[in-house]
Design an enzyme around this catalytic site. Structure first.
Site, mmCIF file in Angstrom:
data_model
loop_
_atom_site.group_PDB
_atom_site.id
_atom_site.type_symbol
_atom_site.label_atom_id
_atom_site.label_comp_id
_atom_site.label_asym_id
_atom_site.label_seq_id
_atom_site.Cartn_x
_atom_site.Cartn_y
_atom_site.Cartn_z
ATOM 1 N N GLY A 251 0.837 -1.206 0.000
ATOM 2 C CA GLY A 251 0.000 0.000 0.000
ATOM 3 C C GLY A 251 0.861 1.241 0.000
ATOM 4 N N ASN A 252 0.285 2.371 0.342
ATOM 5 C CA ASN A 252 1.067 3.601 0.474
ATOM 6 C C ASN A 252 0.408 4.485 1.538
ATOM 7 O OD1 ASN A 252 -0.896 5.428 -0.938
ATOM 8 N ND2 ASN A 252 -0.446 4.028 -2.629
#
Ligand code: CTP
Length: 398
Positions: A208-209
């Site tokens: 993810g981020n």
């Protein structure tokens, strides 16, 4: 600008009630037609007589107790007003509003409101920070109410923190902003994407981020406030405050976001791709939880589809396409290249080198670049205001 506007002010039993006469004076000076409703507790802090004299109208406290035999409709003010402001609003009244406990005329008027409602909370910091209060505020926001955030400062208890009602001048500014909002996106279909995407590794892990989705949510809310029919396609996000008129589609992966975007894009007049879409995905996630063995592992990642590039290939005549560029060096050059390569109308540049801007911050600093080469350099501001600037820039060129 406020002349002739009809505003209901609802006052509840908080010490900040003493500031409301000042607010009423400011509004009367601008020609506003004001009606005041108070809870019985509010009368301990400021008298109905004072408020009646300043607002030049009778003040409603509790018509059920007046015993005049005269019927006061509890829905009348809700349908009469252009705007309702509840200030100060206590934890108690927030709870009643969130759960529809209509045991006083203030809450019955709120439940009958046909107009937008602003809430200016005021309470002690622990009450404000309590999960119950937070949940009630979230419920009220997701029901489409608007909040005038309390300020941080010294509180009546002697404690210091968030909980002070916004000053009358700040509330007045919010009222000005509200009435000056243009309906300049009426009749337009707008697609906004927001948040990160999560690419599954196994049953419990993902790639993810740090995107929280706040910039995209702010853009969607701003477009809806300006009359657009908004579709918000959002990756996993901690934000839930969306205007109830927005059609929200929740997705998890880049592929899901791609499909959701392609399904609605033909009908869109404006598309703003603010999501931080993962560039890589793991094609064969492990079933169950990947166990540690002490050995190193490697994951073969494959590129995701570039949603924005695909949208630009399918772009209809007159459709406006805006993307974001998150850069850490040669920012302007790279952003301009993305604008050209992805064949966009606008690119909104975020630099990782700007403090307090971008992922995870309530504020942002952007540079808006139009395909004509015109550049608008923004300053650091609240993401809601950045959203206004972006929509203004798009409209000025459409
Ligand atoms: N974007 C997209 N689909 C992807 C990746 C990005 O639609 N698979 C969009 C983003 O929503 C953003 C724009 O493309 O509007 C630019 O994203 P950014 O991450 O800055 O750049 P990338 O195109 O991913 O290129 P790079 O990571 O190499 O800078």
């Amino acid at each position: 600008m406020l002349k002739g506007k009809r505003i209901v002010i609802g006052i509840t039993g908080g010490i900040a009630s003493y500031k409301i006469p000042f607010l009423i004076r400011l509004l009367i000076k601008e020609g506003v037609d004001i009606r005041v409703i108070m809870t019985p507790a509010a009368t301990n802090f400021v008298t109905p007589l004072t408020l009646s004299a300043l607002s030049r109208n009778p003040v409603i406290v509790d018509p059920f107790k007046e015993a005049t035999g005269e019927w006061n409709s509890h829905v009348e003010l809700g349908t009469w007003a252009d705007l309702m402001i509840f200030a100060p609003v206590t934890a108690n009244t927030l709870g009643k509003m969130a759960h529809g406990i209509a045991d006083n005329v203030l809450v019955t008027s709120y439940l009958s409101a046909k107009c937008p409602v602003y809430l200016a909370p005021s309470m002690d910091l622990d009450m404000y920070n309590h999960p119950t209060t937070k949940k009630n505020i979230e419920t009220l926001l997701s029901n489409g109410n608007l909040i005038i955030e309390p300020q941080v400062g010294e509180l009546a208890s002697g404690l210091s923190g968030p909980g002070r009602m916004a000053e009358p001048e700040m509330i007045l500014q919010k009222i000005h902003d509200f009435f000056s909002t243009k309906n300049d996106l009426a009749g337009k279909n707008v697609l906004v994407t927001a948040g990160p995407t999560h690419e599954k590794i196994d049953a419990v892990r993902f790639i993810g981020n740090y995107s929280t989705g706040l910039m995209g949510f702010s853009l969607a809310n701003e477009a809806a406030a300006r009359g657009a029919k908004v579709t918000l396609i959002a990756g996993p996000s901690q934000h839930s405050f969306v205007n109830p008129a927005i059609i929200k589609v929740d997705v998890v992966t880049a592929e899901e976001m791609y499909k959701a975007c392609m399904a609605v894009s033909p009908d869109m007049d404006i598309i703003i791709m603010s999501a931080a879409v993962a560039d890589f995905t793991f094609p064969d996630p492990f079933a169950g939880k990947l166990k540690k063995t002490g050995n190193k592992i490697s994951l073969d990642l494959i590129p995701t589809k570039d949603i924005l590039s695909e949208l630009s290939q399918r772009k209809r005549k007159k459709q406006i396409l805006a993307g974001f560029a998150l850069e850490c060096d040669n920012e302007l050059i790279n952003a301009k290249e993305k604008l050209k390569n992805k064949n966009l109308d606008f690119i909104i540049l975020n630099s990782l080198n700007d403090e307090n801007a971008g992922f995870g911050y309530p504020t942002n600093k952007v540079t808006i670049i139009h395909k004509s080469g015109r550049i608008i350099n923004g300053v650091l501001k609240d993401k809601k205001d950045v959203a206004k600037d972006i929509i203004n820039a798009i409209l000025s060129k459409s």
